[in-house]
Design a protein around this motif. Structure first.
Motif, PDB file in Angstrom:
ATOM      1  N   LEU A 224       0.873  -1.259   0.019  1.00 48.38           N
ATOM      2  CA  LEU A 224       0.092   0.014   0.029  1.00 48.38           C
ATOM      3  C   LEU A 224       0.939   1.183   0.068  1.00 48.38           C
ATOM      4  N   LEU A 225       1.995   0.855   0.183  1.00 51.53           N
ATOM      5  CA  LEU A 225       3.216   2.200  -0.255  1.00 51.53           C
ATOM      6  C   LEU A 225       2.763   2.926  -1.507  1.00 51.53           C
ATOM      7  N   HIS A 226       2.483   2.140  -2.493  1.00 51.29           N
ATOM      8  CA  HIS A 226       2.223   2.727  -3.496  1.00 51.29           C
ATOM      9  C   HIS A 226       1.071   3.904  -3.581  1.00 51.29           C
ATOM     10  N   ASN A 227       0.105   3.809  -2.691  1.00 45.58           N
ATOM     11  CA  ASN A 227      -0.888   4.631  -2.406  1.00 45.58           C
ATOM     12  C   ASN A 227      -0.366   5.992  -1.945  1.00 45.58           C
ATOM     13  N   GLN A 228       0.748   5.775  -1.295  1.00 43.99           N
ATOM     14  CA  GLN A 228       1.477   6.955  -0.557  1.00 43.99           C
ATOM     15  C   GLN A 228       3.140   7.185  -1.240  1.00 43.99           C
ATOM     16  N   PRO A 229       3.146   7.298  -2.423  1.00 44.51           N
ATOM     17  CA  PRO A 229       4.766   6.997  -3.022  1.00 44.51           C
ATOM     18  C   PRO A 229       5.634   8.131  -2.277  1.00 44.51           C
ATOM     19  N   GLN A 230       5.210   9.289  -1.588  1.00 45.00           N
ATOM     20  CA  GLN A 230       6.155  10.182  -0.948  1.00 45.00           C
ATOM     21  C   GLN A 230       6.842   9.353   0.262  1.00 45.00           C
TER      22      GLN A 230
ATOM     23  N   ALA B 138      19.769  -4.714  -2.594  1.00 42.23           N
ATOM     24  CA  ALA B 138      18.930  -4.284  -3.995  1.00 42.23           C
ATOM     25  C   ALA B 138      17.632  -3.969  -3.841  1.00 42.23           C
ATOM     26  N   VAL B 139      16.975  -3.049  -4.326  1.00 41.28           N
ATOM     27  CA  VAL B 139      15.789  -2.353  -4.203  1.00 41.28           C
ATOM     28  C   VAL B 139      14.761  -3.089  -5.354  1.00 41.28           C
ATOM     29  N   GLY B 140      13.944  -3.750  -4.848  1.00 35.95           N
ATOM     30  CA  GLY B 140      12.916  -4.132  -5.836  1.00 35.95           C
ATOM     31  C   GLY B 140      11.676  -3.318  -6.229  1.00 35.95           C
ATOM     32  N   TYR B 141      12.063  -1.869  -6.434  1.00 38.31           N
ATOM     33  CA  TYR B 141      11.132  -1.070  -7.118  1.00 38.31           C
ATOM     34  C   TYR B 141      11.502  -0.313  -8.090  1.00 38.31           C
ATOM     35  N   ALA B 142      10.558   0.034  -9.029  1.00 40.01           N
ATOM     36  CA  ALA B 142      11.131   1.205 -10.221  1.00 40.01           C
ATOM     37  C   ALA B 142      10.748   2.565  -9.194  1.00 40.01           C
ATOM     38  N   ASP B 143      10.665   3.677  -9.994  1.00 43.15           N
ATOM     39  CA  ASP B 143      10.573   4.870  -9.175  1.00 43.15           C
ATOM     40  C   ASP B 143       9.269   5.072  -8.648  1.00 43.15           C
ATOM     41  N   CYS B 144       8.208   4.121  -8.980  1.00 46.03           N
ATOM     42  CA  CYS B 144       6.770   4.248  -8.453  1.00 46.03           C
ATOM     43  C   CYS B 144       6.401   5.374  -7.939  1.00 46.03           C
ATOM     44  N   GLY B 145       6.567   6.503  -8.727  1.00 48.75           N
ATOM     45  CA  GLY B 145       5.915   7.789  -8.307  1.00 48.75           C
ATOM     46  C   GLY B 145       6.575   8.533  -7.006  1.00 48.75           C
ATOM     47  N   THR B 146       7.937   8.233  -7.075  1.00 47.56           N
ATOM     48  CA  THR B 146       8.687   8.951  -5.976  1.00 47.56           C
ATOM     49  C   THR B 146       9.367  10.199  -6.658  1.00 47.56           C
ATOM     50  N   TYR B 147       9.041  10.455  -8.010  1.00 47.11           N
ATOM     51  CA  TYR B 147       9.877  11.608  -8.680  1.00 47.11           C
ATOM     52  C   TYR B 147      11.271  11.769  -8.058  1.00 47.11           C
ATOM     53  N   GLY B 148      12.178  10.697  -8.291  1.00 47.18           N
ATOM     54  CA  GLY B 148      13.429  10.770  -8.200  1.00 47.18           C
ATOM     55  C   GLY B 148      14.015  10.602  -6.614  1.00 47.18           C
TER      56      GLY B 148
END
Length: 169
Positions: free
Chosen positions: A9-15, A36-46
């Motif tokens: 559910l972090l994807h609902n709060q990408p910040q 390693a990190v199993g995320y793409a950017d996923c809305g973190t804007y860098g």
């Protein structure tokens, strides 16, 4: 290899993603030769890239997991062909009622449907492991969204390729 998941559910709060990744990576580092990190950017804007640079971590390429599963070029084409495209993965198909419908409050406030989804024109399911049950769930999600469903069978090859780039040899 061990997997230490963060809440989906972090994807609902990408910040919150970058901070939670940082905290988990720092906690794991003493016990592992590599993290390693199993995320793409996923809305973190860098912001996730900043954490990865700071801690010397690799992450999955792409703006979001859709790029990982469907390929960035194919996703760009989906959005170029129809900017009002809502994308689902197998995970989102399985958890749609919980992670989308309830989290957005549509179960309690159905009048929000138009606010959230009024500009969408179709649903594209990037089907990693399609079967009859998932197809039925994808059709249900599209029906709830009041949108036509397009199924694109991607398999898990994109994820496997990306994992190979972030995991140590």
């Amino acid at each position: 290899m061990d997997v230490h998941p963060l809440p989906p559910l972090l994807h609902n709060q990408p910040q919150r993603i970058a901070g939670d990744v940082r905290a988990l990576a720092l906690r794991l580092r003493p016990d592992y030769a590599a993290v390693a990190v199993g995320y793409a950017d996923c809305g973190t804007y860098g912001a996730l890239d900043d954490v990865c640079a700071e801690l010397g971590l690799r992450r999955l390429a792409g703006l979001h997991c859709y790029d990982v599963y469907g390929g960035a070029q194919q996703l760009e084409q989906f959005f170029a062909d129809e900017p009002g495209t809502y994308v689902l993965t197998d995970f989102l198909v399985r958890s749609f009622t919980r992670t989308v419908w309830r989290e957005l409050g549509l179960d309690r406030y159905p009048d929000l449907h138009e606010t959230y989804f009024g500009k969408y024109r179709r649903v594209v399911w990037l089907a990693q492991e399609p079967d009859d049950e998932l197809r039925s769930l994808a059709e249900d999600a599209a029906r709830q969204l009041r949108l036509p469903l397009t199924v694109v069978e991607t398999g898990a090859g994109g994820l496997e390729r990306e994992l190979a780039t972030v995991l140590p040899a």
